[in-house]
Design a protein around this motif. Structure first.
Motif, PDB file in Angstrom:
ATOM      1  N   LEU A 239      -5.500  -6.353 -21.558  1.00  0.00           N
ATOM      2  CA  LEU A 239      -4.256  -6.652 -20.872  1.00  0.00           C
ATOM      3  C   LEU A 239      -3.467  -5.366 -20.635  1.00  0.00           C
ATOM      4  CD1 LEU A 239      -3.074  -9.871 -22.717  1.00  0.00           C
ATOM      5  CD2 LEU A 239      -4.384  -9.674 -20.619  1.00  0.00           C
ATOM      6  N   ARG A 240      -3.078  -5.179 -19.373  1.00  0.00           N
ATOM      7  CA  ARG A 240      -2.329  -3.978 -19.026  1.00  0.00           C
ATOM      8  C   ARG A 240      -1.100  -4.382 -18.237  1.00  0.00           C
ATOM      9  NH1 ARG A 240      -5.707   0.575 -16.216  1.00  0.00           N
ATOM     10  NH2 ARG A 240      -3.577   1.413 -16.223  1.00  0.00           N
ATOM     11  N   PRO A 241       0.060  -4.370 -18.889  1.00  0.00           N
ATOM     12  CA  PRO A 241       1.283  -4.720 -18.164  1.00  0.00           C
ATOM     13  C   PRO A 241       1.498  -3.776 -16.978  1.00  0.00           C
ATOM     14  CG  PRO A 241       1.676  -4.679 -20.526  1.00  0.00           C
ATOM     15  CD  PRO A 241       0.313  -4.097 -20.313  1.00  0.00           C
ATOM     16  N   ALA A 242       1.892  -4.358 -15.858  1.00  0.00           N
ATOM     17  CA  ALA A 242       2.166  -3.568 -14.662  1.00  0.00           C
ATOM     18  C   ALA A 242       3.378  -4.166 -13.972  1.00  0.00           C
ATOM     19  CB  ALA A 242       0.950  -3.574 -13.726  1.00  0.00           C
ATOM     20  N   LEU A 243       4.479  -3.474 -14.051  1.00  0.00           N
ATOM     21  CA  LEU A 243       5.709  -3.981 -13.457  1.00  0.00           C
ATOM     22  C   LEU A 243       5.723  -3.705 -11.954  1.00  0.00           C
ATOM     23  CD1 LEU A 243       8.302  -2.890 -16.164  1.00  0.00           C
ATOM     24  CD2 LEU A 243       7.215  -5.126 -15.860  1.00  0.00           C
ATOM     25  N   PRO A 244       6.083  -4.707 -11.165  1.00  0.00           N
ATOM     26  CA  PRO A 244       6.085  -4.548  -9.703  1.00  0.00           C
ATOM     27  C   PRO A 244       7.366  -3.884  -9.203  1.00  0.00           C
ATOM     28  CG  PRO A 244       6.648  -6.801 -10.275  1.00  0.00           C
ATOM     29  CD  PRO A 244       6.383  -6.087 -11.575  1.00  0.00           C
ATOM     30  N   TRP A 245       7.434  -2.564  -9.339  1.00  0.00           N
ATOM     31  CA  TRP A 245       8.635  -1.854  -8.904  1.00  0.00           C
ATOM     32  C   TRP A 245       8.696  -1.791  -7.383  1.00  0.00           C
ATOM     33  CZ3 TRP A 245      12.064  -1.279 -12.514  1.00  0.00           C
ATOM     34  CH2 TRP A 245      11.654  -1.071 -13.841  1.00  0.00           C
ATOM     35  N   PRO A 246       9.894  -1.875  -6.802  1.00  0.00           N
ATOM     36  CA  PRO A 246      10.019  -1.717  -5.345  1.00  0.00           C
ATOM     37  C   PRO A 246       9.509  -0.351  -4.906  1.00  0.00           C
ATOM     38  CG  PRO A 246      12.040  -2.605  -6.289  1.00  0.00           C
ATOM     39  CD  PRO A 246      11.183  -2.184  -7.447  1.00  0.00           C
ATOM     40  N   SER A 247       8.886  -0.311  -3.748  1.00  0.00           N
ATOM     41  CA  SER A 247       8.307   0.933  -3.252  1.00  0.00           C
ATOM     42  C   SER A 247       8.324   0.935  -1.729  1.00  0.00           C
ATOM     43  CB  SER A 247       6.863   1.085  -3.751  1.00  0.00           C
ATOM     44  OG  SER A 247       6.208   2.137  -3.073  1.00  0.00           O
ATOM     45  N   LEU A 248       8.541   2.100  -1.159  1.00  0.00           N
ATOM     46  CA  LEU A 248       8.467   2.268   0.294  1.00  0.00           C
ATOM     47  C   LEU A 248       7.109   2.811   0.712  1.00  0.00           C
ATOM     48  CD1 LEU A 248      12.018   3.755   1.066  1.00  0.00           C
ATOM     49  CD2 LEU A 248      11.252   1.376   1.258  1.00  0.00           C
ATOM     50  N   GLY A 249       6.133   2.727  -0.184  1.00  0.00           N
ATOM     51  CA  GLY A 249       4.794   3.221   0.132  1.00  0.00           C
ATOM     52  C   GLY A 249       4.159   2.514   1.306  1.00  0.00           C
ATOM     53  N   PHE A 250       4.629   1.288   1.594  1.00  0.00           N
ATOM     54  CA  PHE A 250       4.037   0.541   2.705  1.00  0.00           C
ATOM     55  C   PHE A 250       4.285   1.221   4.044  1.00  0.00           C
ATOM     56  CE2 PHE A 250       8.373  -1.026   2.597  1.00  0.00           C
ATOM     57  CZ  PHE A 250       8.694  -1.192   3.930  1.00  0.00           C
ATOM     58  N   LEU A 251       5.359   2.040   4.130  1.00  0.00           N
ATOM     59  CA  LEU A 251       5.676   2.702   5.397  1.00  0.00           C
ATOM     60  C   LEU A 251       4.543   3.621   5.846  1.00  0.00           C
ATOM     61  CD1 LEU A 251       9.423   3.599   4.765  1.00  0.00           C
ATOM     62  CD2 LEU A 251       8.521   1.774   6.228  1.00  0.00           C
ATOM     63  N   GLU A 252       3.805   4.159   4.884  1.00  0.00           N
ATOM     64  CA  GLU A 252       2.704   5.070   5.197  1.00  0.00           C
ATOM     65  C   GLU A 252       1.631   4.378   6.029  1.00  0.00           C
ATOM     66  OE1 GLU A 252      -0.826   7.435   2.728  1.00  0.00           O
ATOM     67  OE2 GLU A 252       0.988   6.772   1.691  1.00  0.00           O
ATOM     68  N   ARG A 253       1.408   3.080   5.758  1.00  0.00           N
ATOM     69  CA  ARG A 253       0.336   2.346   6.443  1.00  0.00           C
ATOM     70  C   ARG A 253       0.870   1.333   7.444  1.00  0.00           C
ATOM     71  NH1 ARG A 253      -4.193   5.267   6.315  1.00  0.00           N
ATOM     72  NH2 ARG A 253      -4.204   6.401   4.328  1.00  0.00           N
ATOM     73  N   LEU A 254       2.171   1.377   7.711  1.00  0.00           N
ATOM     74  CA  LEU A 254       2.728   0.437   8.679  1.00  0.00           C
ATOM     75  C   LEU A 254       2.075   0.571  10.058  1.00  0.00           C
ATOM     76  CD1 LEU A 254       4.830  -1.820   8.850  1.00  0.00           C
ATOM     77  CD2 LEU A 254       6.508  -0.105   9.573  1.00  0.00           C
ATOM     78  N   PRO A 255       1.796   1.792  10.550  1.00  0.00           N
ATOM     79  CA  PRO A 255       1.112   1.881  11.857  1.00  0.00           C
ATOM     80  C   PRO A 255      -0.280   1.245  11.843  1.00  0.00           C
ATOM     81  CG  PRO A 255       2.125   3.986  11.269  1.00  0.00           C
ATOM     82  CD  PRO A 255       2.212   3.125  10.050  1.00  0.00           C
ATOM     83  N   ASP A 256      -0.921   1.203  10.672  1.00  0.00           N
ATOM     84  CA  ASP A 256      -2.270   0.633  10.600  1.00  0.00           C
ATOM     85  C   ASP A 256      -2.271  -0.887  10.747  1.00  0.00           C
ATOM     86  OD1 ASP A 256      -2.969   3.207  10.144  1.00  0.00           O
ATOM     87  OD2 ASP A 256      -3.764   2.918   8.125  1.00  0.00           O
ATOM     88  N   THR A 257      -1.077  -1.503  10.707  1.00  0.00           N
ATOM     89  CA  THR A 257      -1.033  -2.961  10.879  1.00  0.00           C
ATOM     90  C   THR A 257      -1.181  -3.372  12.341  1.00  0.00           C
ATOM     91  OG1 THR A 257       1.397  -3.009  11.111  1.00  0.00           O
ATOM     92  CG2 THR A 257       0.495  -3.203   8.876  1.00  0.00           C
ATOM     93  N   VAL A 258      -1.020  -2.431  13.267  1.00  0.00           N
ATOM     94  CA  VAL A 258      -1.026  -2.791  14.691  1.00  0.00           C
ATOM     95  C   VAL A 258      -2.300  -3.531  15.105  1.00  0.00           C
ATOM     96  CG1 VAL A 258      -0.984  -1.869  17.044  1.00  0.00           C
ATOM     97  CG2 VAL A 258       0.598  -0.984  15.318  1.00  0.00           C
ATOM     98  N   PRO A 259      -3.505  -3.047  14.719  1.00  0.00           N
ATOM     99  CA  PRO A 259      -4.705  -3.796  15.123  1.00  0.00           C
ATOM    100  C   PRO A 259      -4.769  -5.206  14.544  1.00  0.00           C
ATOM    101  CG  PRO A 259      -5.280  -1.583  14.355  1.00  0.00           C
ATOM    102  CD  PRO A 259      -3.853  -1.824  13.991  1.00  0.00           C
TER     103      PRO A 259
END
Length: 533
Positions: A239-259
């Motif tokens: 078991l490895r606790p992993a807290l879901p902290w807010p992140s703007l990392g999604f902005l890096e791949r936002l252009p890749d969502t176009v297809p």
């Protein structure tokens, strides 16, 4: 008798809790099994990056729905108010795994990324996809009912039914039958419990009991040396606790969502339509929730999940009346949210999921596919059934494109040769299959809507849907000629790609023109549900 402070948990909430938890665990389990087992995705990223944020979305949404139920109970003085159940949406969550995340991971690997780098890029793409769908749902929360008036029910439900039958039904069935004894037995028991309404000799919720039986059968046969080839005992990580902290990392791949927009936008739209339908269902059962509040809650929980690393969108489940019949009130949603949310952060959910075999999980997805398809036919006018069936065919094309595009089936150079070879009988067959499959959800919506309008003798409306199809084709929203289904600029196309795009767009334009030419001849013609003179 007025009760201003309803109890937090009643006996019926335990029944509701087991049912709602199993639904969410089965979807999380399939996401993990598909990504890890089918696409070779690193388990570490799935369990410590994707799951915590996804689970947080379930916690946030269920907490809000619990508060809404308690407020309604206090305001109305009733003690039988049942909260709206919220969880991970089965069709779009499975679609994300099989049609977005898995293929994206493969594409990143083909670009030369290491497995870990490709997995992290895919995770950020999943976050960005969830933010896109959440933003769409938030905007449509205020105009959702107008959208449903513009697109007929056959177009909305027919497109998702095609996904259900072809992709959610067939592909998981293949996975289940790779361990045929376990897979077929589990599927049969699920159909016995859920379709035939049979009872098992266990004092447990039916689906939960089937999961236990299927899992025991899988490991029992494996331990006896009678399991399918490749059986092995899981080696779950600690078991490895992993807290879901807010992140703007999604902005890096936002252009890749176009297809993937031709997939993501219909996914979000369908959840808005589903939210409206379940609000009406709850209202009919006696619990008058405001539709906009229901839609905003699912939008907010999806956005929170995406911001914190989630990759699967949440939705209110259609079974609110069923949970009311179980005796559930407002406690079951709170219990489910805490169990899934906190368990996802602490690694408990990941540990449970790793012990659920794909041969046991896949049959529940097959059942969901059957149920969605049946509901689509039941909820639409009978005369629109042919239009719905036509809408299944683009999903078939997409499935074929997935399979024949697999290098294990056809070598890439051979596939490219077959996709461009002209034989004097029209466009290359494989190119047609791939073009039909790209943007298949929107294609199905447009085809079904157009034919439903023809059946209703609303030919101008049919022509309008076809005209939208022509424009969408030129820009690659549907029928993209790009290998990965990306959007395109018509002026940048040349050669065979230009020919295919113009031919497909021309097909829509010609049929739309024919519909308009036929308008003057429709006086006295048959209209849905009536006979001509």
């Amino acid at each position: 008798m007025r009760q201003s402070r309803p109890r937090w948990v009643v006996a019926g909430d335990l029944n509701g809790f087991f049912g709602l938890v199993v639904d969410n665990l089965s979807i999380l389990g399939f996401i993990a099994a598909a990504l890890i087992g089918i696409f070779g995705f690193p388990a570490e990223v799935v369990f410590t990056r994707m799951f915590p944020g996804t689970a947080l979305g379930v916690l946030v949404g269920n907490a809000i729905y619990t508060a809404m139920a308690r407020r309604l109970a206090a305001r109305s003085g009733r003690d039988d108010v049942t909260a709206m159940p919220l969880g991970l949406d089965a069709p779009t969550s499975i679609g994300m795994a099989l049609l977005v995340l898995g293929p994206a991971f493969v594409a990143y690997r083909q670009q030369g990324m290491t497995p870990d780098a490709a997995a992290m890029a895919t995770w950020k793409l999943g976050m960005a996809s969830l933010m896109v769908m959440g933003a769409l749902k938030f905007a449509l929360s205020f105009v959702g009912e107008a959208v449903t008036r513009a697109v007929p029910r056959a177009g909305l439900l027919g497109s998702i039914a095609g996904i259900a039958l072809v992709l959610m039904g067939f592909l998981p069935l293949v996975e289940a039958m790779r361990s045929p004894v376990v897979g077929f037995a589990t599927l049969g028991l699920l159909l016995f419990v859920l379709v035939a309404k049979g009872r098992l000799p266990l004092r447990l919720p039916g689906v939960f009991a089937v999961f236990l039986i299927g899992t025991a059968l899988y490991y029992g046969l494996g331990a006896a040396g009678l399991g399918a080839p490749g059986f092995h005992w899981p080696q779950p990580a600690p078991l490895r606790p992993a807290l879901p902290w807010p992140s703007l990392g999604f902005l890096e791949r936002l252009p890749d969502t176009v297809p993937y927009l031709p997939l993501l936008l219909p996914f979000g739209l369908l959840m808005v339509v589903g939210g409206i339908n379940v609000s009406e269902s709850a209202r009919a059962a006696g619990d008058d929730y405001r539709t906009r509040d229901v839609l905003l809650t699912e939008a907010v929980s999806t956005l929170v999940a995406g911001l914190c690393g989630g990759v699967a969108q949440t939705t209110p489940y259609i079974g609110q009346p069923a949970y009311k019949h179980m005796g559930a009130r407002s406690g079951y949603t709170l219990l489910t949210g805490v169990f899934i949310g906190v368990g996802g952060m602490l690694g408990v959910v990941a540990g449970l999921v790793q012990w659920l075999p794909l041969a046991v999980l896949a049959p529940i997805i097959v059942y969901v596919a059957i149920d969605i398809t049946v509901q689509a036919f039941q909820a639409t006018p009978r005369e629109h059934a042919p239009a719905m069936v036509l809408g299944f065919l683009p999903s078939v094309a997409y499935m074929l494109a997935i399979k024949v595009g697999n290098p294990a089936w056809i070598a890439p150079d051979r596939f490219a040769q077959l996709s461009t070879a002209l034989d004097g009988h029209g466009l290359p067959e494989l190119a047609v299959v791939a073009t039909l499959g790209n943007g298949f959800i929107i294609t199905a919506m447009l085809w079904t809507s157009a034919v439903a309008a023809m059946i209703d003798r609303r030919l101008a409306r049919a022509a309008a849907f076809l005209a939208v199809g022509a424009v969408a084709t030129l820009f690659g929203v549907i029928h993209s000629v790009q290998p990965q289904g990306a959007l395109q600029w018509p002026g940048a196309l040349d050669g065979l790609q230009r020919t295919i795009a113009l031919q497909f767009a021309g097909a829509y334009i010609v049929l739309a023109a024919l519909m308009l030419l036929l308008l003057p001849f429709q006086r006295g013609a048959t209209i849905s549900g009536s006979k001509s003179n």
